[in-house]
Design a protein around this motif. Structure first.
Motif, mmCIF file in Angstrom:
data_model
loop_
_atom_site.group_PDB
_atom_site.id
_atom_site.type_symbol
_atom_site.label_atom_id
_atom_site.label_comp_id
_atom_site.label_asym_id
_atom_site.label_seq_id
_atom_site.Cartn_x
_atom_site.Cartn_y
_atom_site.Cartn_z
ATOM 1 N N MET A 126 0.820 -1.198 0.000
ATOM 2 C CA MET A 126 0.000 0.000 0.000
ATOM 3 C C MET A 126 0.860 1.257 0.000
ATOM 4 N N ASP A 127 1.922 1.299 0.796
ATOM 5 C CA ASP A 127 2.772 2.478 0.868
ATOM 6 C C ASP A 127 3.420 2.752 -0.483
ATOM 7 N N ASN A 128 3.813 1.691 -1.189
ATOM 8 C CA ASN A 128 4.438 1.835 -2.493
ATOM 9 C C ASN A 128 3.451 2.430 -3.503
ATOM 10 N N GLN A 129 2.202 1.976 -3.471
ATOM 11 C CA GLN A 129 1.188 2.505 -4.375
ATOM 12 C C GLN A 129 0.882 3.966 -4.056
ATOM 13 N N ASP A 130 0.837 4.302 -2.773
ATOM 14 C CA ASP A 130 0.606 5.699 -2.384
ATOM 15 C C ASP A 130 1.740 6.585 -2.887
ATOM 16 N N GLU A 131 2.974 6.093 -2.790
ATOM 17 C CA GLU A 131 4.130 6.853 -3.249
ATOM 18 C C GLU A 131 4.070 7.050 -4.758
ATOM 19 N N LEU A 132 3.688 6.008 -5.497
ATOM 20 C CA LEU A 132 3.552 6.126 -6.949
ATOM 21 C C LEU A 132 2.468 7.132 -7.326
ATOM 22 N N ARG A 133 1.325 7.099 -6.609
ATOM 23 C CA ARG A 133 0.259 8.069 -6.871
ATOM 24 C C ARG A 133 0.735 9.494 -6.609
ATOM 25 N N ARG A 134 1.492 9.668 -5.518
ATOM 26 C CA ARG A 134 1.997 10.989 -5.172
ATOM 27 C C ARG A 134 2.964 11.489 -6.252
ATOM 28 N N GLN A 135 3.854 10.615 -6.711
ATOM 29 C CA GLN A 135 4.800 11.000 -7.758
ATOM 30 C C GLN A 135 4.081 11.322 -9.067
ATOM 31 N N ARG A 136 3.085 10.515 -9.410
ATOM 32 C CA ARG A 136 2.318 10.748 -10.629
ATOM 33 C C ARG A 136 1.595 12.091 -10.569
#
Length: 139
Positions: free
Chosen positions: A1-11
């Protein structure tokens, strides 16, 4: 979940940066910088105006390649090939004085003429093949 949140934030940060660039604003998100595009031209101008540094080619500069000079060629049946002997003459598909092809790993990159330098043969390049022609030869 943390990895997906980080990807969303970067996107989202990248999307915000691109929208800001389209508006002609300077913003430094994640330490990125870009050339100020003309606001009226939008994303097309942004892509044209960005001038990233060229790729670092230092890692490939020492890779050996095979340089070949092609004088000409000839098609013949195996029967004629087997009848060749020392002193036989094979007619090539080139005229005398026509430039030689310079191939790198089998890809045509230039044309030139033979020169003699201190009892050694060399080639003087007379024409360098354009990128479009090189790409066409790969197909």
């Amino acid at each position: 979940m943390d990895n997906q949140d980080e990807l969303r934030r970067q996107r989202q940060a990248l999307k915000d940066e691109m929208e800001a660039a389209d508006r002609g604003e300077f913003q430094a998100m994640s330490g990125a910088s870009f050339v100020d595009p003309k606001p009226s031209e939008g994303a097309g101008a942004r892509l044209r105006d960005r001038s990233p540094e060229g790729p670092d080619l230092s890692m490939v500069m020492d890779i050996p390649v095979r340089l070949t000079l092609e004088v000409g060629g000839s098609d013949m049946p195996i029967r004629d090939l087997l009848q060749l002997h020392q002193g036989a003459i094979v007619e090539l598909d080139r005229q005398a004085g026509e430039p030689l092809d310079v191939l790198v790993n089998g890809t045509l990159i230039a044309r030139g003429e033979v020169v003699v330098i201190e009892d050694k043969l060399g080639i003087r390049l007379t024409e360098v093949v354009s990128q479009a022609e090189r790409l066409q030869s790969l197909r």
